[in-house]
Design an enzyme around this catalytic site. Structure first.
Site, PDB file in Angstrom:
ATOM      1  N   CYS A  25      -2.446  -5.850 -16.427  1.00 44.77           N
ATOM      2  CA  CYS A  25      -3.126  -4.575 -16.159  1.00 44.77           C
ATOM      3  C   CYS A  25      -4.525  -4.744 -15.561  1.00 44.77           C
ATOM      4  O   CYS A  25      -5.204  -3.761 -15.282  1.00 44.77           O
ATOM      5  CB  CYS A  25      -3.187  -3.713 -17.427  1.00 44.77           C
ATOM      6  SG  CYS A  25      -1.550  -3.151 -17.942  1.00 44.77           S
ATOM      7  N   HIS A  75      -2.652  11.591  -8.789  1.00 41.03           N
ATOM      8  CA  HIS A  75      -2.681  10.783  -7.564  1.00 41.03           C
ATOM      9  C   HIS A  75      -4.085  10.265  -7.234  1.00 41.03           C
ATOM     10  O   HIS A  75      -4.461  10.133  -6.066  1.00 41.03           O
ATOM     11  CB  HIS A  75      -2.050  11.534  -6.381  1.00 41.03           C
ATOM     12  CG  HIS A  75      -0.567  11.567  -6.482  1.00 41.03           C
ATOM     13  ND1 HIS A  75       0.094  12.487  -7.259  1.00 41.03           N
ATOM     14  CD2 HIS A  75       0.383  10.770  -5.943  1.00 41.03           C
ATOM     15  CE1 HIS A  75       1.390  12.271  -7.187  1.00 41.03           C
ATOM     16  NE2 HIS A  75       1.602  11.228  -6.393  1.00 41.03           N
ATOM     17  N   GLU A 136       1.863   6.695 -21.508  1.00 43.68           N
ATOM     18  CA  GLU A 136       1.631   5.882 -20.318  1.00 43.68           C
ATOM     19  C   GLU A 136       2.935   5.330 -19.751  1.00 43.68           C
ATOM     20  O   GLU A 136       3.113   5.253 -18.538  1.00 43.68           O
ATOM     21  CB  GLU A 136       0.681   4.743 -20.712  1.00 43.68           C
ATOM     22  CG  GLU A 136       0.265   3.846 -19.596  1.00 43.68           C
ATOM     23  CD  GLU A 136      -0.748   2.821 -20.053  1.00 43.68           C
ATOM     24  OE1 GLU A 136      -1.924   3.172 -20.191  1.00 43.68           O
ATOM     25  OE2 GLU A 136      -0.343   1.664 -20.282  1.00 43.68           O
TER      26      GLU A 136
END
Length: 149
Positions: A25, A75, A136
């Site tokens: 990550c 986005h 998530e």
């Protein structure tokens, strides 16, 4: 009158990277987030009120969460502004990408704290934020409860 909790779910796509993290990550990647917003209050008991019987109109809750969270984060790519990622953020923004710089590590845990603060400020005085769940992935999520804070 009874105290009732109501929940509305929201979906948005957001990218992020965790600066200094020792796993995958640390790379820029994205998630299809699901955010459950639960508020608590008593249904309106005034039969002359157009919202009679509602704790809060779902469309009013939707407006708050869309304006504060979904429309902002959908986005977008989120970076901690206190890291060298700020250079990458600037380059992406200069190329027309939607970038958000925050003053925290953009983990689900820290994002949900930020979201709780933003939503609480917008709720009517008679309504309290009860909990948030930020999912998530299909199997990973963070939860925030007012009773813990």
């Amino acid at each position: 009158m009874s105290t009732i909790r109501i929940t509305k779910q929201f979906n948005f796509e957001t990218g992020h990277a965790l600066y200094g993290y020792d796993g995958k990550c640390r790379n820029v990647h994205g998630h299809s987030y699901k955010l459950d917003v639960t508020v608590i209050g008593s249904p309106i008991s005034d039969s002359s009120n157009v919202k009679y019987g509602m704790v809060i109109d779902f469309s009013d809750l939707k407006k708050i969460v869309k304006e504060e969270i979904v429309d902002v984060f959908d986005h977008a790519t989120v970076f901690n502004k206190n890291t060298p990622h700020v250079e990458l953020a600037k380059e992406l923004a200069d190329r027309g990408h939607h970038v958000i710089l925050v003053d925290y590590q953009p983990t689900s845990e820290m994002m949900i704290i930020d979201f709780a603060s933003k939503i609480k400020k917008r709720l009517p005085k008679s309504i309290n934020l009860f909990s948030l769940k930020l999912q998530e992935t299909e199997t990973s999520f963070a939860q925030w409860f007012a009773s813990d804070n």
